[in-house]
Design a protein around this motif. Structure first.
Motif, PDB file in Angstrom:
ATOM      1  N   THR A 107      -5.775  -4.738   2.246  1.00  0.00           N
ATOM      2  CA  THR A 107      -4.466  -4.169   2.599  1.00  0.00           C
ATOM      3  C   THR A 107      -4.499  -3.573   4.002  1.00  0.00           C
ATOM      4  OG1 THR A 107      -5.067  -2.047   1.569  1.00  0.00           O
ATOM      5  CG2 THR A 107      -3.898  -3.655   0.195  1.00  0.00           C
ATOM      6  N   ASP A 164       0.844  -1.193   0.000  1.00  0.00           N
ATOM      7  CA  ASP A 164       0.000   0.000   0.000  1.00  0.00           C
ATOM      8  C   ASP A 164       0.881   1.246   0.000  1.00  0.00           C
ATOM      9  OD1 ASP A 164      -2.695   1.381   0.607  1.00  0.00           O
ATOM     10  OD2 ASP A 164      -1.402   2.079   2.226  1.00  0.00           O
ATOM     11  N   THR A 171      -3.233  -5.462  -3.279  1.00  0.00           N
ATOM     12  CA  THR A 171      -3.005  -4.027  -3.376  1.00  0.00           C
ATOM     13  C   THR A 171      -4.357  -3.332  -3.500  1.00  0.00           C
ATOM     14  OG1 THR A 171      -2.937  -3.866  -5.807  1.00  0.00           O
ATOM     15  CG2 THR A 171      -0.891  -4.504  -4.681  1.00  0.00           C
ATOM     16  N   ASP A 172      -4.351  -1.993  -3.438  1.00  0.00           N
ATOM     17  CA  ASP A 172      -5.579  -1.293  -3.777  1.00  0.00           C
ATOM     18  C   ASP A 172      -5.724  -1.284  -5.301  1.00  0.00           C
ATOM     19  OD1 ASP A 172      -3.662   0.487  -4.513  1.00  0.00           O
ATOM     20  OD2 ASP A 172      -4.294   2.116  -3.196  1.00  0.00           O
ATOM     21  N   CYS A 230      -7.671  -5.124  -2.803  1.00  0.00           N
ATOM     22  CA  CYS A 230      -8.159  -5.009  -1.437  1.00  0.00           C
ATOM     23  C   CYS A 230      -9.683  -4.940  -1.456  1.00  0.00           C
ATOM     24  CB  CYS A 230      -7.582  -3.748  -0.792  1.00  0.00           C
ATOM     25  SG  CYS A 230      -8.385  -3.245   0.739  1.00  0.00           S
ATOM     26  N   GLU A 272      -2.189  -0.706   5.955  1.00  0.00           N
ATOM     27  CA  GLU A 272      -2.764   0.555   6.404  1.00  0.00           C
ATOM     28  C   GLU A 272      -2.669   0.702   7.914  1.00  0.00           C
ATOM     29  OE1 GLU A 272      -6.643   0.795   4.628  1.00  0.00           O
ATOM     30  OE2 GLU A 272      -5.821   0.542   2.622  1.00  0.00           O
TER      31      GLU A 272
END
Length: 300
Positions: free
Chosen positions: A259, A94, A155-156, A177, A263
């Motif tokens: 994620t 991230d 991942t995003d 994510c 975060e």
């Protein structure tokens, strides 16, 4: 700069008598910024050298642009690299964190250990988030970890990341994510995102375990709420293999579907790193975060 300019002019009592011009002040500030940046790089290199003396397993790699300026910088210590060998099959990445002096995106490679505690494998400061930059990051990360690529990475939803991973590691399972997918669906639907819709969406996405169950559940959900013509949901459906639980079957994720580990690490890092921190302070405080997490692991 305007405030500084006003203070300097007021020191002479008369604006017209001030020998200071905005152009001269701007040039002076530019020169000071350049000197500070160069000094910061020297201090950062000194921090890396000290960490390597203290930890033989510490390693870092830097990508420079055509002018010799730092474009991307990644580092990892000995324990993190060893942890990756043990727990690096499923990782998250991230880059939403940007609390540093140069507003550079900071990325974290994170996984979970045998206690399901988050473990950080490496940190990376990036000047931009292009396909080329992510290709360099993913390639150097694997090299830094001894050449072992992960089995799964979350991942995003970032197109340049997706392309970079497909180019460099086509055999690695890439997933989005799920939390980010749900959040964007909520923002896109607006009033149509009711409590009932949320509960039914969660059931379809999290409890339908086969492709057939998901397909039937999704079709019923869309029909019931009259969202057949919603372009955004149609796009999410087209990419369902990237985020729906039914399409995670047979893919080892270590119970990670978002994620959130990365975060959470970013959130904790904000406690350790002061806002607008120069690079060398950022690296120092990142190392303190690792030490703090290591103590929690030992306690467990």
């Amino acid at each position: 700069m305007t405030k500084v300019y006003c203070i300097l002019k007021s020191a002479f009592g008369n604006n017209s008598a001030s020998p200071v011009t905005k152009g001269a002040l701007r040039n002076l500030c530019g020169q000071l910024n350049k000197e500070n940046a160069e000094e910061d790089v020297k201090k950062t290199v000194a921090v890396f050298n000290r960490l390597q003396e203290e930890d033989p397993g510490f390693a870092n790699v830097v990508d420079l642009d055509h002018d010799g300026k730092i474009k991307t910088m990644m580092w990892s210590n000995g324990k993190s690299r060893h942890d990756y060998l043990c727990f690096g099959d499923a990782i998250t990445f991230d880059t939403t964190y940007k609390t540093n002096k140069y507003n550079m995106p900071f990325g974290l490679f994170v996984g979970v250990n045998n206690h399901f505690q988050s473990v950080i494998f490496a940190g990376v400061l990036m000047r931009d988030e292009t396909i080329e930059s992510f290709e360099w990051v993913f390639t150097q990360f694997v090299a830094l970890m001894g050449g072992k690529a992960p089995k799964t990475i979350l991942t995003d939803h970032f197109r340049s990341m997706e392309v970079a991973l497909a180019n460099k590691f086509p055999d690695v399972t890439h997933r989005w994510c799920k939390w980010h997918v749900f959040q964007t669906i909520k923002s896109e639907l607006g009033p149509a995102y009711t409590k009932e819709f949320k509960q039914e969406l969660n059931k379809v996405c999290n409890h339908m375990l086969t492709h057939e169950e998901f397909e039937a559940g999704w079709a019923e959900l869309i029909k019931k709420h009259g969202l057949k013509d919603n372009v955004y949901l149609s796009n999410r459906y087209d990419n369902r293999h990237m985020w729906a639980k039914a399409y995670f079957r047979g893919k080892f994720c270590a119970k990670q579907t978002s994620t959130q580990c990365s975060e959470s690490a970013n959130h904790v890092l904000k406690i350790f790193v002061p806002p607008a921190a120069p690079m060398h302070v950022f690296v120092e405080q990142y190392h303190k975060l690792l030490c703090d997490w290591n103590e929690k692991e030992v306690l467990e």
